[in-house]
Design a protein around this motif. Structure first.
Motif, PDB file in Angstrom:
ATOM      1  N   ASN A  45       0.824  -1.202   0.000  1.00 33.57           N
ATOM      2  CA  ASN A  45       0.000   0.000   0.000  1.00 33.57           C
ATOM      3  C   ASN A  45       0.857   1.250   0.000  1.00 33.57           C
ATOM      4  N   LEU A  46       1.900   1.236   0.851  1.00 28.50           N
ATOM      5  CA  LEU A  46       2.769   2.407   0.925  1.00 28.50           C
ATOM      6  C   LEU A  46       3.456   2.650  -0.415  1.00 28.50           C
ATOM      7  N   GLU A  47       3.860   1.567  -1.097  1.00 29.05           N
ATOM      8  CA  GLU A  47       4.494   1.735  -2.400  1.00 29.05           C
ATOM      9  C   GLU A  47       3.543   2.347  -3.403  1.00 29.05           C
ATOM     10  N   ASP A  48       2.294   1.804  -3.407  1.00 29.66           N
ATOM     11  CA  ASP A  48       1.298   2.363  -4.314  1.00 29.66           C
ATOM     12  C   ASP A  48       1.099   3.841  -4.035  1.00 29.66           C
ATOM     13  N   ALA A  49       0.974   4.183  -2.752  1.00 27.16           N
ATOM     14  CA  ALA A  49       0.761   5.580  -2.375  1.00 27.16           C
ATOM     15  C   ALA A  49       1.915   6.435  -2.855  1.00 27.16           C
ATOM     16  N   SER A  50       3.118   5.917  -2.640  1.00 25.71           N
ATOM     17  CA  SER A  50       4.302   6.671  -3.024  1.00 25.71           C
ATOM     18  C   SER A  50       4.326   6.893  -4.538  1.00 25.71           C
ATOM     19  N   ASN A  51       3.953   5.870  -5.307  1.00 25.29           N
ATOM     20  CA  ASN A  51       3.915   6.026  -6.765  1.00 25.29           C
ATOM     21  C   ASN A  51       2.869   7.038  -7.197  1.00 25.29           C
ATOM     22  N   GLU A  52       1.693   6.951  -6.560  1.00 24.68           N
ATOM     23  CA  GLU A  52       0.631   7.903  -6.872  1.00 24.68           C
ATOM     24  C   GLU A  52       1.099   9.329  -6.640  1.00 24.68           C
ATOM     25  N   LEU A  53       1.839   9.504  -5.522  1.00 23.14           N
ATOM     26  CA  LEU A  53       2.332  10.837  -5.173  1.00 23.14           C
ATOM     27  C   LEU A  53       3.197  11.422  -6.286  1.00 23.14           C
ATOM     28  N   ILE A  54       4.064  10.564  -6.849  1.00 20.44           N
ATOM     29  CA  ILE A  54       4.962  11.053  -7.896  1.00 20.44           C
ATOM     30  C   ILE A  54       4.153  11.518  -9.097  1.00 20.44           C
ATOM     31  N   LEU A  55       3.047  10.760  -9.372  1.00 25.72           N
ATOM     32  CA  LEU A  55       2.259  11.067 -10.562  1.00 25.72           C
ATOM     33  C   LEU A  55       1.418  12.324 -10.385  1.00 25.72           C
ATOM     34  N   LYS A  74       2.867  18.361  -0.189  1.00 31.58           N
ATOM     35  CA  LYS A  74       3.332  17.130  -0.830  1.00 31.58           C
ATOM     36  C   LYS A  74       4.657  16.635  -0.274  1.00 31.58           C
ATOM     37  N   GLU A  75       5.611  17.560  -0.026  1.00 29.43           N
ATOM     38  CA  GLU A  75       6.944  17.097   0.416  1.00 29.43           C
ATOM     39  C   GLU A  75       6.842  16.404   1.756  1.00 29.43           C
ATOM     40  N   GLU A  76       6.005  16.995   2.638  1.00 33.41           N
ATOM     41  CA  GLU A  76       5.897  16.394   3.961  1.00 33.41           C
ATOM     42  C   GLU A  76       5.302  14.999   3.848  1.00 33.41           C
ATOM     43  N   VAL A  77       4.316  14.849   2.963  1.00 31.70           N
ATOM     44  CA  VAL A  77       3.707  13.527   2.786  1.00 31.70           C
ATOM     45  C   VAL A  77       4.744  12.557   2.266  1.00 31.70           C
ATOM     46  N   GLU A  78       5.569  13.026   1.324  1.00 29.67           N
ATOM     47  CA  GLU A  78       6.602  12.125   0.788  1.00 29.67           C
ATOM     48  C   GLU A  78       7.512  11.640   1.886  1.00 29.67           C
ATOM     49  N   SER A  79       7.977  12.567   2.736  1.00 27.26           N
ATOM     50  CA  SER A  79       8.910  12.130   3.788  1.00 27.26           C
ATOM     51  C   SER A  79       8.203  11.237   4.795  1.00 27.26           C
ATOM     52  N   ARG A  80       6.921  11.534   5.100  1.00 29.70           N
ATOM     53  CA  ARG A  80       6.196  10.657   6.034  1.00 29.70           C
ATOM     54  C   ARG A  80       6.099   9.251   5.486  1.00 29.70           C
ATOM     55  N   ILE A  81       5.750   9.169   4.188  1.00 27.24           N
ATOM     56  CA  ILE A  81       5.588   7.834   3.589  1.00 27.24           C
ATOM     57  C   ILE A  81       6.912   7.093   3.592  1.00 27.24           C
ATOM     58  N   GLU A  82       7.995   7.838   3.318  1.00 29.99           N
ATOM     59  CA  GLU A  82       9.305   7.169   3.345  1.00 29.99           C
ATOM     60  C   GLU A  82       9.598   6.590   4.706  1.00 29.99           C
ATOM     61  N   GLU A  83       9.319   7.410   5.755  1.00 28.55           N
ATOM     62  CA  GLU A  83       9.535   6.936   7.130  1.00 28.55           C
ATOM     63  C   GLU A  83       8.742   5.668   7.376  1.00 28.55           C
ATOM     64  N   MET A  84       7.455   5.695   6.988  1.00 32.91           N
ATOM     65  CA  MET A  84       6.614   4.538   7.244  1.00 32.91           C
ATOM     66  C   MET A  84       7.126   3.316   6.494  1.00 32.91           C
ATOM     67  N   THR A  88       8.192  -0.184   8.179  1.00 34.19           N
ATOM     68  CA  THR A  88       7.561  -1.451   7.786  1.00 34.19           C
ATOM     69  C   THR A  88       8.593  -2.455   7.300  1.00 34.19           C
ATOM     70  N   SER A  89       9.575  -1.994   6.500  1.00 33.15           N
ATOM     71  CA  SER A  89      10.593  -2.932   6.015  1.00 33.15           C
ATOM     72  C   SER A  89      11.353  -3.545   7.157  1.00 33.15           C
ATOM     73  N   LYS A  90      11.720  -2.695   8.133  1.00 36.60           N
ATOM     74  CA  LYS A  90      12.480  -3.219   9.279  1.00 36.60           C
ATOM     75  C   LYS A  90      11.662  -4.259  10.014  1.00 36.60           C
ATOM     76  N   SER A  91      10.395  -3.911  10.283  1.00 34.00           N
ATOM     77  CA  SER A  91       9.571  -4.832  11.053  1.00 34.00           C
ATOM     78  C   SER A  91       9.368  -6.125  10.272  1.00 34.00           C
ATOM     79  N   LEU A  92       9.195  -6.024   8.946  1.00 37.78           N
ATOM     80  CA  LEU A  92       9.023  -7.218   8.123  1.00 37.78           C
ATOM     81  C   LEU A  92      10.250  -8.115   8.201  1.00 37.78           C
ATOM     82  N   ALA A  93      11.445  -7.488   8.126  1.00 40.61           N
ATOM     83  CA  ALA A  93      12.683  -8.273   8.201  1.00 40.61           C
ATOM     84  C   ALA A  93      12.770  -9.006   9.529  1.00 40.61           C
ATOM     85  N   LYS A  94      12.396  -8.296  10.617  1.00 39.44           N
ATOM     86  CA  LYS A  94      12.470  -8.931  11.931  1.00 39.44           C
ATOM     87  C   LYS A  94      11.516 -10.111  12.023  1.00 39.44           C
TER      88      LYS A  94
END
Lengths: 126, 190
Positions: A45-55, A74-84, A88-94
């Protein structure tokens, strides 16, 4: 020890503890599978959101915080999504790591328990 | 974790927060003599125990689901309060779209504010400063997480007792089958 007949293999407290541990690991394994599925969905979902943002060419994006949608630049949303995404990646790896460890422990216990009880015990998924 | 006292024989916690511990059986014959029951009564007793455990397990799982729903809620609230606090310094107003009814949203503009109102349940809402609200929400979140941990430990203990009871049932049954075989075909003398 009996061969055939009413399977008189003695169950010691240690065996019982092993069986208990296997049960606990198995439960945790299923919980982990659910958690991993959920984390993967979030990641997608986050990836989709991030792609939508670029478009999009809007400057202000409605970003969900709690139950409301706040108007955020928009910039703040981009950085928030990156953080999230990072979190998520870290938690998934764990979670994957814990899953692998549990599978290894379960394989060990299966070896021990099947070794002692052979056919008298069933440790497979139904 | 169910605490086990050091070494071998029938070491187990006798109960945990109202859940009776399952007695581990070293030897089926001794167990039956100790209970003073015949095989069928013993099996019935163990089955009943199993049902009781299942009931408690369902109750605990319902509590677990409640807590697991509550925790993300509190986290969302903390998020909102944090966002409001962040906006405080800038003097800009925060524009949000919120749900008026299902599928219908309305726009609100939130000015610089020092306080928020928290819904405490039971038709009660109180106004707090942002810092107090954050502290209260954080405390609730910590309590919820701690309760969840205790609950999960209870569930683990319970599942162990269920496993022990199931194994005991299987062993008593097998022992009985074995005894019947012995009675039917007495061993030949060599």
């Amino acid at each position: 020890m009996q061969q055939g007949g009413g399977s008189e293999t003695e169950v010691t407290w240690e065996d019982q503890q092993n069986i208990n541990k296997f049960g606990r690991l198995n439960n945790r394994f299923h919980e982990l599978e659910d958690e991993i599925k959920f984390a993967k969905e979030s990641k997608d979902n986050l990836e989709d959101a991030s792609n939508e943002l670029i478009l999009t060419d809007e400057e202000v994006v409605r970003f969900q915080i709690g139950e409301v949608f706040a108007h955020v630049p928009k910039e703040e949303v981009e950085s928030r999504i990156e953080e999230m995404q990072e979190a998520t990646s870290k938690s998934l790896a764990k979670l994957e790591e814990e899953k692998d460890s549990i599978l290894a422990q379960m394989a060990e216990l299966k070896k021990i328990l099947y070794g002692k009880f052979k056919d008298s015990i069933n440790l497979e998924e139904d | 974790m169910a605490t086990e006292s050091s070494s071998s024989s029938s070491a187990a916690v006798t109960e945990r927060r109202g859940i009776p511990g399952a007695q581990f059986v070293e030897d089926v014959q001794t167990y039956l003599t100790q209970l003073g029951l015949d095989v069928n009564s013993a099996l019935a007793f163990l089955q009943e125990r199993l049902q009781q455990y299942k009931l408690v397990e369902m109750k605990l799982q319902a509590q677990q689901r409640d807590l697991q729903a509550k925790i993300p809620d509190i986290e969302k609230c903390l998020d909102v309060v944090a966002t409001l606090q962040a906006k405080k310094g800038t003097g800009e107003e925060l524009i949000t779209d919120f749900e008026v009814s299902e599928g219908i949203y309305s726009r609100a503009s939130i000015d610089d504010t020092d306080s928020v109102c928290l819904w405490l349940g039971a038709n009660v809402m109180l106004e707090y400063s942002c810092e107090e609200a954050t502290a209260l929400l954080q405390k609730n979140l910590d309590n919820a997480r701690a309760s969840l941990e205790v609950l999960l430990a209870d569930l683990q203990f319970l599942r162990d007792q269920v496993t022990i009871t199931q194994v005991t049932i299987a062993r008593v049954y097998n022992w009985d089958v074995h005894q019947r075989r012995l009675r039917q075909s007495p061993p030949k003398d060599l």
